[in-house]
Design a protein around this motif. Structure first.
Motif, PDB file in Angstrom:
ATOM      1  N   SER A  94       0.832  -1.216   0.000  1.00 31.45           N
ATOM      2  CA  SER A  94       0.000   0.000   0.000  1.00 31.45           C
ATOM      3  C   SER A  94       0.860   1.256   0.000  1.00 31.45           C
ATOM      4  O   SER A  94       0.521   2.251  -0.633  1.00 31.45           O
ATOM      5  CB  SER A  94      -0.980   0.003   1.172  1.00 31.45           C
ATOM      6  N   GLY A 154       0.506   4.065  -2.923  1.00 29.13           N
ATOM      7  CA  GLY A 154       0.210   5.458  -2.581  1.00 29.13           C
ATOM      8  C   GLY A 154       1.325   6.383  -3.023  1.00 29.13           C
ATOM      9  O   GLY A 154       1.092   7.450  -3.598  1.00 29.13           O
ATOM     10  N   ILE A 158     -14.488   4.714   1.570  1.00 32.46           N
ATOM     11  CA  ILE A 158     -13.962   3.614   0.747  1.00 32.46           C
ATOM     12  C   ILE A 158     -13.716   2.355   1.553  1.00 32.46           C
ATOM     13  O   ILE A 158     -13.110   1.406   1.054  1.00 32.46           O
ATOM     14  CB  ILE A 158     -12.659   4.033   0.007  1.00 32.46           C
ATOM     15  N   LEU A 186      -6.568  -2.161   2.025  1.00 28.34           N
ATOM     16  CA  LEU A 186      -5.411  -1.678   1.279  1.00 28.34           C
ATOM     17  C   LEU A 186      -5.626  -0.276   0.741  1.00 28.34           C
ATOM     18  O   LEU A 186      -4.760   0.591   0.845  1.00 28.34           O
ATOM     19  CB  LEU A 186      -5.176  -2.620   0.103  1.00 28.34           C
ATOM     20  N   GLN A 187      -6.837  -0.077   0.142  1.00 27.18           N
ATOM     21  CA  GLN A 187      -7.089   1.216  -0.514  1.00 27.18           C
ATOM     22  C   GLN A 187      -6.973   2.375   0.476  1.00 27.18           C
ATOM     23  O   GLN A 187      -6.384   3.414   0.162  1.00 27.18           O
ATOM     24  CB  GLN A 187      -8.448   1.210  -1.233  1.00 27.18           C
ATOM     25  N   THR A 188      -7.447   2.166   1.700  1.00 27.68           N
ATOM     26  CA  THR A 188      -7.382   3.236   2.697  1.00 27.68           C
ATOM     27  C   THR A 188      -5.925   3.556   3.037  1.00 27.68           C
ATOM     28  O   THR A 188      -5.535   4.726   3.098  1.00 27.68           O
ATOM     29  CB  THR A 188      -8.106   2.813   3.991  1.00 27.68           C
ATOM     30  N   ALA A 225      -3.301   3.009   1.179  1.00 30.60           N
ATOM     31  CA  ALA A 225      -2.641   3.604   0.026  1.00 30.60           C
ATOM     32  C   ALA A 225      -3.023   5.073  -0.105  1.00 30.60           C
ATOM     33  O   ALA A 225      -2.162   5.929  -0.335  1.00 30.60           O
ATOM     34  CB  ALA A 225      -3.008   2.849  -1.249  1.00 30.60           C
ATOM     35  N   VAL A 226      -4.301   5.380   0.078  1.00 29.11           N
ATOM     36  CA  VAL A 226      -4.740   6.773  -0.052  1.00 29.11           C
ATOM     37  C   VAL A 226      -4.107   7.635   1.038  1.00 29.11           C
ATOM     38  O   VAL A 226      -3.656   8.750   0.787  1.00 29.11           O
ATOM     39  CB  VAL A 226      -6.284   6.875  -0.007  1.00 29.11           C
ATOM     40  N   SER A 263      -7.155  -1.984   9.187  1.00 24.40           N
ATOM     41  CA  SER A 263      -6.982  -2.885   8.046  1.00 24.40           C
ATOM     42  C   SER A 263      -5.672  -3.635   8.200  1.00 24.40           C
ATOM     43  O   SER A 263      -4.871  -3.333   9.072  1.00 24.40           O
ATOM     44  CB  SER A 263      -7.021  -2.089   6.748  1.00 24.40           C
TER      45      SER A 263
END
Ligand SMILES: Nc1ncnc2c1ncn2[C@@H]1O[C@H](COP(=O)(O)OP(=O)(O)OP(=O)(O)O)[C@@H](O)[C@H]1O
Ligand SMILES: [Mg+2]
Lengths: 260, 267
Positions: free
Chosen positions: A63, A67, A115, A119-121, A123-124, A200
């Motif tokens: 991640s 990011g 979201i 992972l997405q959190t 990475a952001v 996460s």
């Protein structure tokens, strides 16, 4: 000769000294391992929990790199836009400063709401943390082109685009690389914050779990692993930096780095 | 029609966005100057009188607020496309070798721009020849920061001339050099000028430099600048440094100095 070796080795020597001190102090004062495990206990924890640590670090690394990568692409584009256009600078820059001043921890729950956690959190969050220094440094290199040099080129019929490509971008590379070294470590911070707050997967979460289990050695193991990963990535960018922009340290160009 | 005609030009620098022009700095006011093709002129005058500004107006980098500027019969509205410029600060690009710095204009000016990739070897040879004529033989591969200040100025002259411009604008190119190097570079410039036959405008604070190099020396008034005096220099070319010590020339330099002093205190 001797001095060069000493210089290379000195950070390692300091690391070893600190680890020994850590060991001696914890053992010497008989501190409980729940409060503060010794160095050897922490390193043993790395071995003991290697499977979980390995999996979590890969997730964190993943991640972080995603990011960071997105931040590099958009940061460079945004930096170029801000660096060459005064209207964009005037319009966007104050907002970016304001946004950058927000403590990132408070953003994570909002991200989770939008979201989900995963992972997405991470990475952001990594992106948000390291975007700003990249933009600023890229813009600085472009905005500080010597006016005489611009005149020389414009009097040859150079378009703004020519000036950016021939002078602006190469000139801002040292600034960019300097910022990448900072940005990659910030990206780690961002990813781990998100993992800790949003729960996460990843090292951050592993440490959260370890904490609730009073598994302090594992927490320290996690810290060591994060530090090692961040330093490793820093090393990669430092090497790229000195390889591609060695002229900047030799030449007369003096530059400062803006961190975030 | 003369090659360069500057007629009654005013130039105002606006001090900040959106203000009336009257708030700005009047840098040039009623400036007149004409130059023939192939002429070498020098501009001298008190500091801040608008010499650099005049060069920028001629090159089209900034637009006159009043009056008319024509170069080669055309009214200047946008930057001219093929002017060679050199400044006090060499501003070579540190990530390029000296040769690549010299080649920079060819990557921008048509028609070289299109041929550049295909005929790189040819152009490199050209650059090396040029470097040789200014005494930088064998320095093409060096990085600019490995050159001394004087050598960087030589390289800058090459960069200004490599695309064979009709017009060369020099703003105190030797201002930061020691006296010996400066005199050496006068001869380098003189040789390049007699060889190329381009039109040259040189801004300088050094009256000996002005007299040594120029066909005509123009004296400007204090800000707002305009031309208050022009002096033809009748020295045959090639000129030699000894010529500067002749009675007539020494008197001429003295006279120019006097005029600038009057202009300075006249504000
Ligand atoms: N970009 C600018 N914005 C505002 N004012 C300017 C700008 N450039 C020059 N000026 C002003 O215009 C006047 C003329 O400047 P210019 O640079 O042409 O002088 P100069 O004769 O070249 O001086 P010097 O001999 O010191 O180089 C000065 O008073 C200066 O303050
Ligand atoms: Mg000037």
């Amino acid at each position: 000769m001797k001095n060069i070796w000493l210089e290379r080795l000195s950070p390692w020597i300091l690391t070893i000294v600190l680890i020994l001190l850590w060991e001696v102090i914890v053992k010497g004062f008989g501190i409980s391992r729940i409060v503060m495990p010794s160095a050897s206990e922490s390193f043993y924890a790395i071995y003991e929990f290697r499977v979980g640590l390995w999996k979590s670090s890969l997730t964190t690394l993943y991640s972080t790199v995603i990011g960071f990568g997105i931040a590099v692409v958009f940061g460079v584009l945004m930096g170029v836009a801000i660096g060459i256009s005064r209207p964009v600078y005037v319009t966007v820059y104050p907002l970016m400063v304001a946004f950058n001043a927000i403590p990132k921890v408070v953003v994570v729950p909002i991200l989770v709401l939008w979201i989900g956690s995963g992972l997405q959190t991470s990475a952001v969050t990594a992106f948000i943390l390291c975007f700003f220094p990249i933009v600023v440094n890229m813009a600085v290199g472009l905005a500080t082109i010597e006016p005489e040099l611009k005149d020389v080129l414009r009097a040859l019929g150079a378009k703004e685009r020519d000036i950016v490509i021939k002078v602006g971008i190469p000139r801002s590379l040292p600034y960019l690389f300097a910022s990448l070294k900072i940005a990659i470590t910030l990206a780690f911070v961002g990813a781990v914050i998100a993992e800790t707050v949003a729960g996460s997967e990843g090292i951050g979460n592993l440490m959260l779990v370890a904490s609730s289990n009073f598994n302090t050695p594992l927490m320290f193991a996690g810290i060591i692993v994060i530090a090692a990963m961040a330093t490793g990535m820093y090393g990669i960018f430092a090497a790229l930096d000195s390889r591609f922009t060695g002229w900047a340290t030799r030449g007369s160009m003096n530059f400062a780095t803006a961190g975030g | 029609m003369a090659f360069i005609e500057i007629e009654d030009v005013d130039l105002v620098y606006r001090n900040s966005f959106g203000h009336e022009v009257s708030d700005g700095t009047l840098a040039l006011s009623g400036t007149n100057l004409t130059m023939e093709k192939g002429e070498f002129i020098a501009l001298v005058g008190p500091s801040g009188c608008g010499k650099s500004t005049l060069l920028k107006v001629v090159s089209g980098l900034i637009r006159a607020n009043k009056g008319k500027v024509t170069v080669a019969g055309e009214t200047v509205t946008d930057p001219l496309k093929i002017v060679g410029m050199a400044f006090q600060n060499a501003s070579l690009l540190p990530w390029r070798s000296t040769r690549e710095n010299v080649l920079l204009p060819l990557e921008i000016v048509e028609p070289h721009r299109q041929r550049f990739r295909a005929e790189k070897a040819h152009y490199e040879e050209l650059a090396d020849k040029l470097l040789e004529t200014v005494g930088l033989e064998g320095f093409g591969d060096r990085a600019p920061w490995q050159l001394s200040g004087g050598m960087q100025q030589r390289a800058q002259l090459c960069r200004a001339l490599v695309h064979e411009p009709d017009l060369l604008l020099l703003d105190e190119p030797f201002g930061a050099l020691d006296a010996f190097t400066r005199e050496e570079l006068w001869d380098v410039l003189q040789a390049l000028y007699t060889d190329r036959k381009c039109t040259v405008m040189l801004v300088t604070h050094d009256l000996r430099e002005a007299v040594y190099l120029a066909d005509t020396v123009y004296v400007m008034s204090a800000r707002p600048g305009r031309v208050i005096l022009d002096k033809k220099i009748d020295m045959p070319r090639p000129r030699k440094l000894e010529d500067l010590y002749s009675r007539d020339i020494a008197d001429l330099i003295q006279e120019l100095r006097h005029h600038i002093n009057v202009a300075r205190t006249d504000e």
